[in-house]
Motif scaffolding. Sequence first.
Motif, short mmCIF file in Angstrom:
data_model
loop_
_atom_site.label_atom_id
_atom_site.label_comp_id
_atom_site.label_asym_id
_atom_site.label_seq_id
_atom_site.Cartn_x
_atom_site.Cartn_y
_atom_site.Cartn_z
N ALA A 29 0.81 -1.22 0.00
CA ALA A 29 0.00 0.00 0.00
C ALA A 29 0.85 1.27 0.00
O ALA A 29 0.35 2.34 -0.32
CB ALA A 29 -0.92 0.01 1.22
N TYR A 30 2.12 1.17 0.32
CA TYR A 30 2.96 2.35 0.44
C TYR A 30 3.10 3.15 -0.85
O TYR A 30 2.98 4.38 -0.82
CB TYR A 30 4.33 1.99 1.00
N PRO A 31 3.35 2.55 -2.01
CA PRO A 31 3.48 3.36 -3.23
C PRO A 31 2.24 4.22 -3.53
O PRO A 31 2.38 5.38 -3.95
CB PRO A 31 3.71 2.33 -4.33
N ALA A 34 2.33 7.15 -1.03
CA ALA A 34 3.38 8.11 -1.38
C ALA A 34 2.97 8.96 -2.58
O ALA A 34 3.20 10.17 -2.60
CB ALA A 34 4.69 7.39 -1.65
N ALA A 35 2.36 8.35 -3.58
CA ALA A 35 1.91 9.10 -4.76
C ALA A 35 0.84 10.12 -4.37
O ALA A 35 0.86 11.26 -4.82
CB ALA A 35 1.39 8.14 -5.82
N GLU A 36 -0.10 9.72 -3.54
CA GLU A 36 -1.17 10.63 -3.11
C GLU A 36 -0.61 11.79 -2.28
O GLU A 36 -1.01 12.93 -2.45
CB GLU A 36 -2.22 9.87 -2.31
N GLU A 37 0.30 11.50 -1.39
CA GLU A 37 0.86 12.53 -0.51
C GLU A 37 1.80 13.49 -1.23
O GLU A 37 2.03 14.59 -0.75
CB GLU A 37 1.59 11.88 0.67
N SER A 60 2.27 23.23 -1.05
CA SER A 60 3.29 22.18 -1.02
C SER A 60 2.67 20.84 -0.73
O SER A 60 1.78 20.74 0.11
CB SER A 60 4.31 22.50 0.07
N PRO A 61 3.11 19.79 -1.39
CA PRO A 61 2.60 18.48 -1.05
C PRO A 61 3.11 18.01 0.30
O PRO A 61 2.61 17.05 0.85
CB PRO A 61 3.11 17.59 -2.18
#
Length: 63
Positions: A29-31, A34-37, A60-61
């Motif tokens: 679930a991490y990728p 990370a993409a969303e954040e 800023s993300p």
Amino acid sequence: MPETEIVTANHPYDLPQWITVPVTGGSPAYPAWAAEESRPRRRETPSAPGNRSSATAWTSPWR
């Protein structure tokens, strides 16, 4: 332009740290997280008095 050139050209330090490490495992679930954040976000900003249009600004993300 390679990433190292982008970082070097846009970073305020004369010699920014740049390292690359391979991802060899981890949470499935991490990728997605990370993409969303790390995606650019838009937020509404208050309009000037008398201005009927709403202004938008990038945030800023990394809140």
